[in-house]
Write an enzyme that holds these catalytic residues in place. Structure first.
Site, PDB file in Angstrom:
ATOM      1  N   GLU A  54      11.747  -8.850   1.973  1.00 57.37           N
ATOM      2  CA  GLU A  54      12.063  -7.706   0.654  1.00 57.37           C
ATOM      3  C   GLU A  54      12.047  -6.482   1.453  1.00 57.37           C
ATOM      4  OE1 GLU A  54       9.258  -7.278  -2.451  1.00 57.37           O
ATOM      5  OE2 GLU A  54       9.352  -9.424  -2.702  1.00 57.37           O
ATOM      6  N   ASP A  65       2.714   2.173  -5.940  1.00 61.03           N
ATOM      7  CA  ASP A  65       2.253   1.992  -4.904  1.00 61.03           C
ATOM      8  C   ASP A  65       0.942   2.609  -4.362  1.00 61.03           C
ATOM      9  OD1 ASP A  65       4.050  -0.048  -3.262  1.00 61.03           O
ATOM     10  OD2 ASP A  65       5.524   1.689  -4.125  1.00 61.03           O
TER      11      ASP A  65
END
Lengths: 291, 393
Positions: A54, A65
């Site tokens: 990824e 995040d």
């Protein structure tokens, strides 16, 4: 053009046939710690045993995040990284591993910058974000990407975008969370290609001590509604986590812990740190000898 | 699964991480139920009357109008609401909603601290836990408001990421919400964010425009020719505009041009472009790579690189106009209102005053301008003193 979802399917099938535990998909923030180093880190991850990759697209406001990725994106952006850096990483991964599924992961707004914004009053917000993605999808396909994860594009707004990506052979990878209702799981199951990304916990990305206690029940709820391959991410950092979730799902995604390993390695030791970390989490090397 | 609701043409929508989507649906459902519940509406009404002090007055700014030599200016006095700004209207409504949903914990973001203070106030009134995220830079600039929130029992969490201002505080609040979504309501302070927030905030702020509309009709027997409000996220502006949307009234939103549109500014509609930020498709300030750029305004409450999606729609459909006013012009506006009417407006509000001061002389004395006086300026006197000292030196 690659047939939609082919590399994911073949990778999951091959892994199942070999029966040697789950695939590990490491996450690398493109351009961290610098755009120049990204190709070497990509190759190191693949050498270390990554079953796919990824590639994270840096964004100024990564609201799903945790601190490790926030810092990595800030550093990457300051070093001049952009969506092009991520596409270059995809190209590099494709060259090094012709069969590994490569996924681009990021937030909508940088993706939209590749296409002209829709200024007309026609259509819905979902249409307005879907149509400009065509230019990106084409570039992704040329670079050799297999799929895309858009963190802030939930299934509800995704139909236009999914069709645009599919036209270029790019799978839209959906996220499901422990809070997802049966109705939402079904909506994702109906549209999924590649795999479905299970967020293991209610929270942001970041390493945790343990796999969430209710993860098994969550997998059960998803399994009841789909046969699509599942991968788990968020909070997975150690070999023992990979083994634990590997009993339930065929792939594990590791992000923050790898980012932290890169951040804490000396500048001439980052490539080795990535390779060694992947060897450990994939079980090729035991943790003791890695110290 | 196509969504129609929550869209303002191609703006708005729900661009949020999956973890939050069920909470947004839950909020939407709770909001529609509450809207149909007479008891909820009565409780909110009574709070607004007996706790906030609504309705707020409508003041004829006679000396200001005379000095400008044109239109008659009327001020909708949200500065006289409890806690000194319109923010309390939304905070109380959403706290009632959180109580209804059984969420014992409230989180909020704040820039200058007005929304943080309003949220802390509403939480104190109902005994809910309150955590306010505030950029570390704003914590430093607005130390007094941080202390006020503490007095009200709220925990203020300084945010050290990014430019350490409002945008970063929102990111951090969303991260908290992703983590604690089952027990926590995120009380967004402006008409921004994913659906249903822009609708909820608009409806809770629409008392501003509803009251002003009726008050002006009672006082002069007609509607204003122009309504003006400052726009950061745009909650006081949408609250003023929405009840006038079907009337023949010119609607003008005033953004912060900061140091000028060619330099650092926060004029998202005037100088930004369409994008997706904080869960909604709207106008944003961004570079050519889609990275959100830092906003700047002397007024912390306008210092935001996005704007409510309904304003983007009102601009696209040309129902409202959006203009901008610099830091210097806003300071002049603040002095003007203070000297002519004895009202020190918030720096945010001063942007609306400054624009009205340029528009009024072009109008005739039988025409009327309605200004949303969104907040009082006590919080800003230190910044204003420093800025005026700097400019005169």
């Amino acid at each position: 053009m690659t047939e939609l979802g082919r590399r994911y399917r073949e990778a999951f099938d091959a892994s199942e046939a070999q029966g040697d535990g789950p695939l590990v998909f490491p996450f690398l923030a493109a351009g961290f710690p610098s755009p120049e180093e990204t190709p070497d880190l990509v190759r190191a991850a693949l050498r270390g045993g990554a079953g796919g990759l990824e590639i994270g697209v840096p964004f100024s406001d990564p609201l799903a995040d945790g601190p490790a990725h926030q810092r990595a994106y800030t550093v990457a952006l300051a070093a001049g990284a952009a969506l092009e850096t991520a596409l270059e990483a995809v190209r590099c991964a494709r060259e090094a591993a012709p069969d590994a599924p490569i996924t681009l992961m990021g937030y909508l707004n940088p993706f939209l910058s590749f296409g002209a914004s829709i200024r007309s009053a026609i259509g819905t917000p979902g249409d307005a974000v879907g149509q400009p993605l065509d230019a990106l999808a084409q570039r992704m396909a040329e670079a050799g990407a297999d799929g895309v994860i858009v963190v802030d594009l939930p299934v509800d707004e995704s139909d236009a975008a999914r069709e645009v990506f599919a036209r270029h052979g790019i799978s839209m990878i959906y996220l499901l969370a422990p809070t997802s209702t049966e109705e939402r799981i079904a909506a994702v199951a109906e549209r999924a290609s590649g795999f479905i990304y299970l967020v293991s916990l209610t929270g942001v990305t970041g390493a945790r001590e343990q796999v969430a206690a209710d993860f098994e029940a969550f997998v059960g709820r998803v399994r009841a509604l789909t046969d699509a391959p599942l991968a788990v991410g968020f909070g997975i950092s150690r070999r023992e986590h990979v083994e634990e979730v590997g009993r339930l799902v065929p792939a594990a995604i590791i992000g923050s812990a790898l980012t932290t390993a890169i951040a804490s390695a000396p500048s001439d030791g980052r490539v080795a740190a990535v390779e060694r970390y992947l060897e450990v989490v994939t079980g090729r090397r035991s943790e003791e000898t890695s110290e | 699964m196509t969504k129609e609701s929550g869209a303002f043409g191609p703006f708005g929508g729900q661009f949020a991480p999956e973890t939050l989507m069920p909470a947004l649906f839950e909020l939407e459902a709770a909001w529609s139920e509450a809207q149909a519940d007479a008891e909820f509406l009565a409780e909110l009404d009574s709070l607004l009357r007996d706790y906030v002090g609504r309705e707020t007055p409508l003041t004829h700014a006679a000396r200001l109008s005379e000095q400008l030599g044109g239109a008659q200016i009327w001020l909708k006095r949200e500065d006289l609401a409890h806690t000194g700004a319109h923010k309390i209207n939304n905070a109380l409504g959403q706290v009632l909603l959180a109580k209804r949903m059984g969420k014992p914990r409230i989180i909020a973001e704040t820039g200058a601290g007005q929304h943080g203070v309003a949220t802390a106030t509403a939480c104190a009134r109902f005994g809910l836990e309150c955590v306010v995220y505030m950029g570390a830079e704003d914590v430093r600039r607005q130390a007094l408001n941080v202390f006020r929130m503490g007095l009200l029992g709220a925990e203020v969490v300084p945010v050290d990421s990014g430019a350490r201002t409002l945008k970063d505080a929102i990111n951090e609040a969303i991260r908290d919400w992703v983590t604690n979504v089952r027990t926590t309501h995120y009380l967004i302070g402006s008409a921004i964010g994913p659906h249903p927030y822009p609708v909820i905030v608009r409806e809770l702020q629409s008392c501003i425009g509803r009251e002003a509309r009726q008050q002006l009709q009672e006082k002069i027997g007609r509607l204003p020719d122009v309504a003006i409000a400052c726009v950061g996220g745009g909650s006081n502006a949408i609250g003023l505009f929405h009840p006038l949307i079907d009337d023949p009234v010119r609607l003008i939103g005033v953004e912060a041009a900061g140091e000028g549109l060619a330099a650092r500014h926060a004029a998202t509609l005037s100088a930004g472009s369409p994008g997706v930020l904080h869960g909604t498709r709207t106008y944003v300030l961004q570079d050519e790579h889609g990275q959100i750029t830092e906003a700047h305004s002397i007024s912390a409450g306008l210092d935001y690189p996005g704007v409510g999606p309904e304003h983007a729609w009102l601009m696209l459909t040309e129902r409202a106009e959006y203009v901008s006013v610099t830091d210097d012009e806003a300071l002049e506006g603040l002095k003007l209102l203070s000297e002519t009417e004895g009202i020190i407006p918030a720096l945010e509000t001063a942007h609306a005053i400054a624009y009205a001061a340029t528009l009024a002389p072009t109008m005739s004395s039988d025409e009327t301008i309605l200004i949303g006086l969104s907040g009082r300026g006590d919080k800003d006197v230190e910044i204003v003193r420093d800025a005026l000292t700097l400019r005169s030196s």
